[in-house]
Enzyme design. Structure first.
Site, PDB file in Angstrom:
ATOM      1  N   PHE A   1       0.865  -1.182   0.000  1.00 31.15           N
ATOM      2  CA  PHE A   1       0.000   0.000   0.000  1.00 31.15           C
ATOM      3  C   PHE A   1       0.897   1.226   0.000  1.00 31.15           C
ATOM      4  O   PHE A   1       1.771   1.360   0.857  1.00 31.15           O
ATOM      5  CB  PHE A   1      -0.927   0.018   1.221  1.00 31.15           C
ATOM      6  CG  PHE A   1      -2.011   1.055   1.084  1.00 31.15           C
ATOM      7  CD1 PHE A   1      -3.199   0.764   0.448  1.00 31.15           C
ATOM      8  CD2 PHE A   1      -1.813   2.348   1.544  1.00 31.15           C
ATOM      9  CE1 PHE A   1      -4.186   1.732   0.272  1.00 31.15           C
ATOM     10  CE2 PHE A   1      -2.789   3.322   1.386  1.00 31.15           C
ATOM     11  CZ  PHE A   1      -3.982   3.015   0.755  1.00 31.15           C
TER      12      PHE A   1
ATOM     13  N   ASP B   1       9.292   2.890   1.841  1.00 30.63           N
ATOM     14  CA  ASP B   1       8.072   3.594   2.266  1.00 30.63           C
ATOM     15  C   ASP B   1       7.844   3.312   3.752  1.00 30.63           C
ATOM     16  O   ASP B   1       7.332   2.261   4.129  1.00 30.63           O
ATOM     17  CB  ASP B   1       6.895   3.105   1.413  1.00 30.63           C
ATOM     18  CG  ASP B   1       5.577   3.741   1.834  1.00 30.63           C
ATOM     19  OD1 ASP B   1       5.517   4.373   2.909  1.00 30.63           O
ATOM     20  OD2 ASP B   1       4.593   3.595   1.088  1.00 30.63           O
TER      21      ASP B   1
ATOM     22  N   LYS C   1       2.166   9.779   8.564  1.00 29.33           N
ATOM     23  CA  LYS C   1       1.346   9.349   9.697  1.00 29.33           C
ATOM     24  C   LYS C   1       1.846   9.855  11.046  1.00 29.33           C
ATOM     25  O   LYS C   1       1.590  10.984  11.430  1.00 29.33           O
ATOM     26  CB  LYS C   1       1.232   7.831   9.702  1.00 29.33           C
ATOM     27  CG  LYS C   1       0.309   7.298   8.623  1.00 29.33           C
ATOM     28  CD  LYS C   1       0.090   5.817   8.763  1.00 29.33           C
ATOM     29  CE  LYS C   1      -0.853   5.261   7.705  1.00 29.33           C
ATOM     30  NZ  LYS C   1      -2.266   5.502   7.963  1.00 29.33           N
TER      31      LYS C   1
HETATM   32  N1  PLP Z   1       2.347   4.251   2.447  1.00 27.01           N
HETATM   33  C1  PLP Z   1       1.987   3.415   3.426  1.00 27.01           C
HETATM   34  C2  PLP Z   1       2.930   2.312   3.818  1.00 27.01           C
HETATM   35  C3  PLP Z   1       0.768   3.556   4.079  1.00 27.01           C
HETATM   36  O1  PLP Z   1       0.427   2.693   5.049  1.00 27.01           O
HETATM   37  C4  PLP Z   1      -0.090   4.609   3.678  1.00 27.01           C
HETATM   38  C5  PLP Z   1      -1.405   4.780   4.316  1.00 27.01           C
HETATM   39  O2  PLP Z   1      -1.910   3.943   5.000  1.00 27.01           O
HETATM   40  C6  PLP Z   1       0.320   5.465   2.654  1.00 27.01           C
HETATM   41  C7  PLP Z   1       1.551   5.254   2.062  1.00 27.01           C
HETATM   42  C8  PLP Z   1      -0.547   6.578   2.193  1.00 27.01           C
HETATM   43  O3  PLP Z   1      -0.525   7.618   3.113  1.00 27.01           O
HETATM   44  P1  PLP Z   1      -1.661   8.720   3.120  1.00 27.01           P
HETATM   45  O4  PLP Z   1      -2.933   8.024   3.467  1.00 27.01           O
HETATM   46  O5  PLP Z   1      -1.224   9.716   4.142  1.00 27.01           O
HETATM   47  O6  PLP Z   1      -1.693   9.305   1.748  1.00 27.01           O
END
Ligand code: PLP
Length: 397
Positions: free
Chosen positions: A136, A221, A250
């Site tokens: 994700f 990420d 986050k």
């Molecule tokens: N990357 C990861 C690993 C995530 O868990 C998330 C969201 O859950 C995102 C990116 C996307 O972040 P955002 O919801 O702040 O756009």
């Protein structure tokens, strides 16, 4: 029930976009790891605003810093210099691996990943990405091209730039895909939404080497795993992998929308003014908030706290898995990112709402994984109360 919840539902139907499958719950306020709904019911919150309120809801130091900055200067254009951005960037440079000293701020994790992907294209002159199944990375079109869950990508087939996908944790499969056309490999150090999946020990360093061999970049990420969540400032510290670009979000904002990508001098220098950004990128209120969150995490020893409490959950859930082997398949995670993997989706679908009914908020992801990602400073007695409830619900379901 006083009818306040129904009143909220009725208002929502008239004016709100129906893009989320909501829980039957309207929250009103929070403090630490507790939240209260509009009816006044109290809940222990093990979701922490989806892994965001890392120092608890409405921490006084954070509320005070936000109020102070709000009365000073909240927003400028990005064409001027500003100290709150630098205060935050310096803190990030201090806790990041030594050579990731340049940060670029965004408002969401998806935007941070967009920036990272664009930077990789700039730096390498290539346009192919490799990503992992069940990953994700966010819902903007660029990030979604690397999102390894077809259900999210399918409606936009043809307009997303699709990555090549390898199963998460399978180094040999990834190596097959990493060639001289690849700009970057993007990967989570632990898959969060994908079901709290921890890769084999040599996986991330293996990806790093495969990237180096062909001149591709490694984007890690850490949007979900950053800032103490896994019992280290960054989850990359568990394996010692050295990415070229790191994205996070986050928990860094503690509830204020902010995320970032950081990179080495060499890589970040490839960025061209205007490549990425936004009106609120580096917003002063958000930067001041995030710098305060990082200070609280550091001053209160919350990275270590996450490790200790995470070990405690693992011990308790490990014992539960032994007692309830017919219901619990595994317990996974690191620090305060924990997945209790149930044996079937039907059981998980029963456990999840029942836990909420008994006053504990958890997340159900990947169909049968009960995910816990509470505040890093959740008091141990509150954590134990919440675990008592989860265990009791699993045992009786
Ligand atoms: N990357 C990861 C690993 C995530 O868990 C998330 C969201 O859950 C995102 C990116 C996307 O972040 P955002 O919801 O702040 O756009």
């Amino acid at each position: 029930m006083s009818g306040k919840y129904e009143a909220v539902l009725n208002r929502e139907k008239l004016v709100f976009a129906p893009g989320v499958r909501r829980w039957p719950l309207a929250l009103d306020r929070g403090a630490g790891s507790k939240v209260w709904d509009v009816e006044g019911r109290e809940f222990l919150d093990l979701t922490a605003g989806w892994g965001v309120t890392s120092i608890g809801h409405c921490h006084p130091a954070l509320a005070e810093a936000i109020a102070d900055q709000a009365s000073k200067l909240m927003q400028t254009t990005n064409v001027v210099y500003s100290e709150p951005q630098l205060d935050l960037a310096e803190r990030i440079a201090r806790i990041s691996p030594a050579n990731m000293q340049h940060s670029f701020f965004t408002s969401s994790g998806a935007e941070a990943n967009e920036g990272a992907l664009k930077l990789a294209v700039r730096r390498t002159g290539r346009s192919k990405f490799v990503a992992t199944l069940n990953s994700f990375h966010g819902r903007t079109l660029g990030a979604m091209g690397c999102l390894g869950q077809e259900k999210y990508r399918k409606p936009w087939a043809g307009i997303v730039h699709e990555a090549d996908f390898a199963p998460y944790g399978d180094l040999a499969a990834a190596q097959q895909l990493i060639d001289k056309d690849v700009a970057a490999v993007i990967v989570e150090p632990i898959q969060g939404e994908g079901g709290v999946v921890v890769p084999p020990a040599d996986y991330l360093t293996g990806l790093e080497k495969a990237c180096r061999d062909v001149g591709a970049l490694l984007i890690l990420d850490e949007v979900q795993t950053c800032c103490g969540r896994t019992g280290r400032w960054m989850a990359l510290e568990h394996s010692g992998v050295q990415p070229d670009i790191l994205t996070f979000g986050k928990g860094i904002g503690g509830g204020v929308p902010i995320a970032a990508f950081s990179a080495t001098d060499d890589v970040m220098n490839a960025i061209v003014p205007g490549d990425h950004g936004g009106t609120y990128a580096g917003n002063l209120l958000a930067c001041r908030a995030a710098a305060t969150v990082m200070k609280v995490i550091e001053d209160d020893g919350l990275v270590e706290n996450a490790r200790v409490l995470g070990d405690h959950i693992m011990e308790r859930f490990g014992a539960l898995a032994k007692r309830q082997a017919d219901k619990v398949e595994a317990v996974r995670g690191a620090g305060l990112l924990v997945g209790l993997v149930l044996r079937d989706a039907e059981l998980a679908a029963a456990v999840h709402p029942e836990t909420r009914e008994r006053g504990v908020l958890v997340n159900l992801t990947a169909e049968r994984v009960i995910r816990l990602f509470p505040a890093l400073n959740i008091p141990r007695d509150e954590l134990d109360q919440a675990l008592d409830v989860i265990e009791a619900v699993v045992e009786k379901s």
